[in-house]
Design a protein around this motif. Sequence first.
Motif, PDB file in Angstrom:
ATOM      1  N   ARG A   7     -82.851 -47.273  42.853  1.00 40.79           N
ATOM      2  CA  ARG A   7     -84.439 -48.193  43.214  1.00 40.79           C
ATOM      3  C   ARG A   7     -85.133 -47.540  42.037  1.00 40.79           C
ATOM      4  NH1 ARG A   7     -89.756 -46.682  44.693  1.00 40.79           N
ATOM      5  NH2 ARG A   7     -90.531 -48.417  46.007  1.00 40.79           N
ATOM      6  N   ARG A   8     -84.808 -46.303  41.599  1.00 41.82           N
ATOM      7  CA  ARG A   8     -85.852 -45.721  39.882  1.00 41.82           C
ATOM      8  C   ARG A   8     -85.866 -46.492  38.799  1.00 41.82           C
ATOM      9  NH1 ARG A   8     -84.670 -40.437  42.133  1.00 41.82           N
ATOM     10  NH2 ARG A   8     -83.253 -40.119  41.667  1.00 41.82           N
ATOM     11  N   ARG A   9     -84.108 -46.529  38.582  1.00 45.05           N
ATOM     12  CA  ARG A   9     -84.944 -47.752  37.700  1.00 45.05           C
ATOM     13  C   ARG A   9     -84.017 -48.918  37.969  1.00 45.05           C
ATOM     14  NH1 ARG A   9     -81.855 -47.503  32.593  1.00 45.05           N
ATOM     15  NH2 ARG A   9     -79.439 -45.070  33.579  1.00 45.05           N
ATOM     16  N   ILE A  13     -87.442 -51.148  34.956  1.00 45.15           N
ATOM     17  CA  ILE A  13     -87.188 -52.461  34.869  1.00 45.15           C
ATOM     18  C   ILE A  13     -87.982 -53.617  34.842  1.00 45.15           C
ATOM     19  CG2 ILE A  13     -85.450 -54.151  34.785  1.00 45.15           C
ATOM     20  CD1 ILE A  13     -83.289 -52.613  35.185  1.00 45.15           C
ATOM     21  N   GLY A  14     -88.667 -53.251  35.870  1.00 42.00           N
ATOM     22  CA  GLY A  14     -90.022 -54.162  36.475  1.00 42.00           C
ATOM     23  C   GLY A  14     -91.080 -54.042  35.567  1.00 42.00           C
ATOM     24  N   GLU A  15     -91.409 -52.949  35.663  1.00 45.52           N
ATOM     25  CA  GLU A  15     -92.803 -51.925  35.168  1.00 45.52           C
ATOM     26  C   GLU A  15     -92.764 -51.957  33.381  1.00 45.52           C
ATOM     27  OE1 GLU A  15     -92.326 -47.885  35.523  1.00 45.52           O
ATOM     28  OE2 GLU A  15     -93.559 -48.075  37.876  1.00 45.52           O
ATOM     29  N   ARG A  16     -91.645 -52.343  33.026  1.00 48.47           N
ATOM     30  CA  ARG A  16     -92.241 -52.517  31.602  1.00 48.47           C
ATOM     31  C   ARG A  16     -91.530 -54.063  31.511  1.00 48.47           C
ATOM     32  NH1 ARG A  16     -87.531 -48.930  31.114  1.00 48.47           N
ATOM     33  NH2 ARG A  16     -85.511 -50.664  30.657  1.00 48.47           N
ATOM     34  N   ALA A  17     -91.084 -55.353  32.370  1.00 44.26           N
ATOM     35  CA  ALA A  17     -91.251 -56.322  32.452  1.00 44.26           C
ATOM     36  C   ALA A  17     -92.564 -56.881  32.437  1.00 44.26           C
ATOM     37  CB  ALA A  17     -90.003 -57.391  33.327  1.00 44.26           C
ATOM     38  N   LEU A  18     -93.312 -56.363  33.548  1.00 50.25           N
ATOM     39  CA  LEU A  18     -94.946 -56.995  34.053  1.00 50.25           C
ATOM     40  C   LEU A  18     -95.513 -57.172  33.251  1.00 50.25           C
ATOM     41  CD1 LEU A  18     -96.401 -57.643  36.619  1.00 50.25           C
ATOM     42  CD2 LEU A  18     -96.947 -55.270  37.644  1.00 50.25           C
TER      43      LEU A  18
END
Length: 551
Positions: A117-119, A123-128
Amino acid sequence: MTFLDRMADLAESWWEATATATPPTAPAPGHRELMRQVAAAVALRVVRPEVGGADPSRLVVAEEVAARLAALQGADGLFSSDGNLHSPPDSAFAINDLGATIAVIDAADDPALAPLRRRLLEIGERALPALLAGGVHTPNHRWEIASALVRLRALDERAVQRAEQWLAEGVDVDADGLYSERSANYAAFVSNPSLLVLAEALVRPDLVEVVHRNLHAQLVLTDADGVVETVFSRRQDQDGAIPLSAFHTQLRRFALAGCETCAAGAEVSEPRTPELAVGALLEIVQEPTLGAELPPLERWPETDVVRHFPGVGLLVHQHGGVRTVVYGGSDVPHVNRIGSGLAGNPTFLRFRAGDAVIRSLRLSRVMFGLGPFRSEGLVVDDGVARLHERAAARYYQPLPVASHQPDGGYRLTDDGRFQASMAFGERAHDEVELVTDVAVRPGPDGVEVEVTAAGVDTGWSLEIALGEGTVTGAAEVAPEVYRPLSGVVELRKGRDAVVIETSVGSGADMAGWYDPGEAYTFLGGTDALAGPRLYLTGTTPGTWTLTLRRA
């Protein structure tokens, strides 16, 4: 065995064939496949905890795959694929799976999934930020990005605002429930699922109704083999085949809510391939009620259908096992070119009687390399479908004296067929035209096609693409190429047969052909069909008929 178990079994086989068959040191698959592998691993662990508990290797592999996914992410948080570099919409496909997977992990409350989940969250935080600012280049991308944004709304309050900004443009759906791209593929895998996510997150029941209408249209467009008609599509699937099973979980949703039409569709569309089963499993773990058994059908919908889709130029006429599809909605006559994003399939009719299938009718002409007949529209009048095309080419007169250039350097202009330094727009011209009118009269046992050509004297060739079966009344003049021996040909498969009758003579002095037109041939390309084909030939002007009927 339950629906959930059947999908899990198929998903297991997909997992074994993809994630475990590709070691981490091998060249990485695309970001979308990698994320789907991670999502499948999580879904399988949730629905079969005894497997995940006894053998944690799947989770270990999933973490390795997630690391490979992160390595593909650019510094701007975006992924690239198939030439679409640093692409917000392409990235959104993976981020949608990522957001759904995080939601599944949160609901599972499994401590072993915490590192994964952390990984994924990283990824989501970088893409948002890139998804918040990024643009699109096709209609369905708007809904894919908006869906990805609302899945990550907990990370940034602006995500919902941006999603609503895309939705404020209005959903590109016509009165028949078909999206502007006309694509069964993108309806099944992008627009419908994205709109359902948006409907739930933003409390938009109107979006649910859009999906519901689209599903009813797809059911009318589905043939007896469970294949959705795509001849009118503006995307890659206009020459392909999309199974109704791609819509199964969507149909299932409305079936479980009481829609008998969708229930009938769900009854015959359960996924049988691992790829589709993985998608179904991911939906079930997010929304377990989708795994419930379908309600019994009190009655099957009426099999006789006459449906005109005016927005896409299509008529479906079905009576029992006899089905006729007439198409006249090509974009090519209106924009005068072949291109990506345009409906360009020149097939104007399909027919089937049970298992005996006529895959396509296409009409070629010797006409300045302009390509096959593509109708400028479809008019349905008193049960008759009418198609019309005017094809023309020009011969140009000398320039007026006022337009002369001493150096002979004239503007490079487009004549509609080709380009030349001729200043075409400043010249008088003579036109050579060919006007083609086709009247199609579907009936309960067959269809009559009447073709009238007026204008220039030239040759034509009708290509009748045949389905599987035995051909009689025709000679095989080349591999899978047939010419009629008389006015009657039969295609038989099992107990079903289509009889092909025509007023055209055998035309032995003229070989049949299919000409895709210079738009393809000057690049060495073609949109020609493979498989068995029967050719009729003749000359213009004149009128001739073709009848296809159940034997």
